[in-house]
Write an enzyme that holds these catalytic residues in place. Structure first.
Site, PDB file in Angstrom:
ATOM      1  N   HIS A 127       0.844  -1.203   0.000  1.00 23.77           N
ATOM      2  CA  HIS A 127       0.000   0.000   0.000  1.00 23.77           C
ATOM      3  C   HIS A 127       0.878   1.251   0.000  1.00 23.77           C
ATOM      4  O   HIS A 127       0.635   2.195  -0.755  1.00 23.77           O
ATOM      5  CB  HIS A 127      -0.925   0.022   1.218  1.00 23.77           C
ATOM      6  CG  HIS A 127      -2.239  -0.636   1.004  1.00 23.77           C
ATOM      7  ND1 HIS A 127      -2.388  -1.989   0.954  1.00 23.77           N
ATOM      8  CD2 HIS A 127      -3.492  -0.102   0.823  1.00 23.77           C
ATOM      9  CE1 HIS A 127      -3.668  -2.291   0.776  1.00 23.77           C
ATOM     10  NE2 HIS A 127      -4.349  -1.159   0.679  1.00 23.77           N
ATOM     11  N   HIS A 165       0.389  -2.764   9.417  1.00 23.49           N
ATOM     12  CA  HIS A 165       1.823  -2.610   9.173  1.00 23.49           C
ATOM     13  C   HIS A 165       2.491  -1.873  10.322  1.00 23.49           C
ATOM     14  O   HIS A 165       1.879  -1.029  10.983  1.00 23.49           O
ATOM     15  CB  HIS A 165       2.080  -1.839   7.878  1.00 23.49           C
ATOM     16  CG  HIS A 165       1.851  -2.645   6.638  1.00 23.49           C
ATOM     17  ND1 HIS A 165       2.712  -3.630   6.225  1.00 23.49           N
ATOM     18  CD2 HIS A 165       0.848  -2.600   5.730  1.00 23.49           C
ATOM     19  CE1 HIS A 165       2.240  -4.166   5.104  1.00 23.49           C
ATOM     20  NE2 HIS A 165       1.125  -3.561   4.783  1.00 23.49           N
TER      21      HIS A 165
END
Length: 442
Positions: free
Chosen positions: A209, A256
């Site tokens: 991402h 993350h």
């Protein structure tokens, strides 16, 4: 202490899940204790279900809170550790054992339709940030891509759209392969609250991402500045806003660590520095070379076969096939369009291009192209999905009673994803522009 030791110590700190949890708490996200969340879920009636936020994921609406597993269930049970590997497809994290906290308003995002894994209930106190970061995480999901790239190709600038796709395929493919090589798990839960679980079966390092959120806005400015007339200030504002929104949203969702985000950002910059000088050459080859379609399909299949053997099943494998299939389809479609003369790029002596005045006719045609084009693409995707999955099951003698389980077999998933999204890409760059030309709205 040597420089290497200092860097290793810094990397270890940046990967700590406690920092992710601290950022979530700062943004108003907290886990609900097991007893209160289960009781609260049982007490809510149908009149309160509307308060739960809907998923922003393109693949499936999020489940209602009363249908979710409580935080004490056996979801997300693999602890994260620095430098250590974990089997791909294993849920990361530990069951929540947090102390009592006063629940304010409860919400949960995204259910993994392939694994059945569900997100945990969480207390969210800052709803503007919740929706802002939900938007940010969508900028790296399928729904965004399937609208963003066609919009460029159909309405803005086909050349820029094609080259953005080439960059996107390079960045996402290398990012997914690197994840399967490094094999670092997601941040542990607890202390992290997993607001999203769709990509939880994938590895964590680097954040794809963050890579796409860095590469796409930078590439947009590199490809358009000098080709179109606009102030460079707009681009210098867009890049940090887009990049930071996508990157911070992945920490907010609990997907993350800070180290994953930094690595994804730097990795995207490195890929752009190496490959961007060749983008013109690649695009021209795709359009003009006599055997370009055969080379494109063969190259994308070879890249796919290499990456598909890196690890066992996870959503990463299907996503990689989807990316490669889309890129091959759009590249082959651009070759056919060029050969037919449907879309002609403006000559160099016309650059830079001036923005056309926005009129009712221009706006109406743009909306019409989006509506007709997306309807066509979605029909193609649905037809190809219904054809390829049963056909692959029949060829490889795999039971097709449970589509979710059937799709987890490599023999089914790879042909389904590659062929389906190859046709989607071909439709976006060739079939839909031909329809526009036929009905007179190109």
């Amino acid at each position: 202490m040597s420089l290497r030791q200092r860097l290793a110590r810094l990397a270890s700190r940046l990967q700590e899940p406690q920092k992710v949890a601290r950022f979530q708490q700062l943004c108003g996200v907290e886990a609900l204790p097991s007893d209160s969340s289960a009781a609260g879920a049982d007490r809510r009636g149908d009149d309160e279900e509307a308060e739960a936020p809907l998923t922003g994921d393109s693949r499936r609406r999020g489940p209602q809170p009363r249908d979710l597993q409580p935080p004490g269930s056996d979801l997300n049970q693999c602890p994260a550790k620095l430098g250590g590997g974990a089997p791909n497809g294993v849920r990361n994290g530990l069951p929540a054992e947090l102390g009592p906290a006063p629940p304010r308003r409860v919400g949960a995002l995204r259910r993994n339709s392939l694994t059945g894994e569900e997100g945990k209930l969480a207390s969210v106190s800052n709803w503007p940030l919740y929706y802002l970061f939900s938007l940010g995480t969508e900028l790296g999901n399928e729904l965004f891509y399937i609208i963003f790239f066609p919009f460029w190709i159909w309405n803005l600038d086909a050349l820029v759209g094609r080259r953005l796709v080439v960059i996107w395929v390079l960045v996402m493919y290398l990012g997914q392969c690197t994840k399967d090589i490094i094999r670092w798990p997601r941040p542990a839960s607890p202390p992290v609250v997993k607001l999203e679980v769709f990509y939880n079966s994938e590895y964590s390092m680097p954040s794809t991402h963050a890579m796409s959120g860095t590469a796409i806005p930078i590439s947009m400015i590199l490809l358009t500045y000098g080709r179109w007339q606009y102030p460079l200030t707009y681009g210098l504002i867009l890049i940090p806003c887009w990049c930071s929104l996508v990157s911070l949203s992945r920490i907010y969702m609990g997907m993350h660590s800070i180290l994953d985000i930094i690595a994804g950002f730097l990795y995207a910059i490195l890929i752009l520095a190496v490959f961007y000088p060749f983008i013109d050459l690649i695009d021209n080859f795709n359009q003009t070379h006599k055997y370009a379609p055969l080379i494109i399909i063969g190259l994308h299949l070879a890249l796919g076969i290499f990456s598909f053997t890196l690890d066992t099943w996870s959503t990463s494998r299907g996503d990689t096939a989807e990316i490669l299939g889309s890129g091959a389809g759009i590249a082959c479609g651009s070759h056919v369009v060029y050969s037919m003369g449907l879309v002609v790029d403006p000559p160099l002596d016309m650059l830079p291009l001036a923005r056309p005045p926005i009129t009712v006719t221009l706006f109406g045609k743009a909306i019409l192209r989006i509506l007709i084009g997306m309807a066509f693409v979605l029909v193609v995707r649905d037809i190809m999905k219904k054809v390829t999955i049963p056909l692959a099951c029949k060829i490889f003698n795999i039971p097709c009673d449970d589509i979710r389980k059937a799709r987890q077999h490599m023999e089914v998933e790879l042909p389904y994803r590659y062929i389906t999204y190859g046709m989607v890409g071909f439709s976006i760059s060739c079939l839909v522009p031909y329809v526009f030309s036929f009905i007179g709205i190109s």
